[in-house]
Design an enzyme around this catalytic site. Structure first.
Site, PDB file in Angstrom:
ATOM      1  N   HIS A 136      -2.323  -1.280  -4.369  1.00 36.74           N
ATOM      2  CA  HIS A 136      -3.779  -1.308  -4.528  1.00 36.74           C
ATOM      3  C   HIS A 136      -4.307   0.116  -4.459  1.00 36.74           C
ATOM      4  O   HIS A 136      -3.569   1.061  -4.204  1.00 36.74           O
ATOM      5  CB  HIS A 136      -4.447  -2.213  -3.487  1.00 36.74           C
ATOM      6  N   SER A 194       0.834  -1.191   0.000  1.00 35.97           N
ATOM      7  CA  SER A 194       0.000   0.000   0.000  1.00 35.97           C
ATOM      8  C   SER A 194       0.881   1.258   0.000  1.00 35.97           C
ATOM      9  O   SER A 194       1.677   1.458  -0.898  1.00 35.97           O
ATOM     10  CB  SER A 194      -0.950  -0.049   1.206  1.00 35.97           C
TER      11      SER A 194
END
Length: 210
Positions: A132, A107
């Protein structure tokens, strides 16, 4: 009876002792590594961790604006705005910042990994990198929910632009890659452009300090 907090912290953070011309001097291990211009980003990205990272970057810039800073990353990600504070500071300061993934960079951790100086972004062979899109939740009045949804979409667009800048990938490929949790090996991250090199040993001619 010893304070359990002191016991816990002393167990987690070893102390090292150096001999100086004024006698012995003790450092916690992270302060000693900071002397060598090494910053650790470990654990969730949140305001406290972000503040410490930014402070260390600014301190090292003030100490020597021309000397490289090494950032070791092992993070599952966290708060987008906290991560962007570190990202902006990395781009703002004058020293080049090299990044190295040890363990994982997921992330926001992956964004900070790829934000290192071009040519100085590394990962160890068994590191895992995950990208993501941002996520979030909100409850309240419909108007407020819509406002927060717009903010998340705006952050998504901005994060995609940052990945485009640092990976060299077209926006369409970035959007597709970030649609769901996308886990990569170190080699796959190199092919994607998130890092420049997978390293398994320190070069023999490189000092052990960085």
């Amino acid at each position: 009876m010893r304070d359990p907090v002191d016991t816990y912290m002393n167990y987690l953070v070893p102390m090292v002792v150096e001999q100086t011309n004024r006698g012995e001097r003790a450092y916690d291990i992270y302060s000693r590594l900071l002397k060598e211009r090494i910053i650790f980003l470990t654990g969730p990205v949140e305001d406290g961790m972000s503040t410490l990272a930014v402070a260390q970057l600014l301190f090292l810039e003030a100490e020597n604006p021309k000397k490289e800073i090494s950032m070791y990353i092992n993070s599952p990600g966290g708060v987008v705005t906290s991560g962007l504070a570190i990202y902006d500071t990395m781009q703002f300061i004058r020293p080049a910042v090299s990044t190295l993934c040890i363990g994982q960079a997921a992330s926001m951790g992956s964004l900070l990994l790829t934000a290192g100086e071009k040519g100085l972004r590394f990962a160890l062979p068994n590191a895992r990198i995950m990208v993501h899109q941002p996520s979030g939740g909100f409850q309240g009045q419909v108007t407020d929910i819509m406002l927060h949804a717009q903010e998340i979409l705006s952050l998504k667009k901005r994060l995609n632009e940052i990945y485009v800048k640092h990976t060299g990938q077209p926006i369409e490929k970035i959007e597709d890659a970030l649609e769901r949790d996308n886990f990569m090996t170190a080699n796959a991250a190199q092919e994607f452009g998130l890092i420049d090199t997978v390293i398994d040993k320190r070069p023999s001619d490189e000092p052990a300090k960085a």
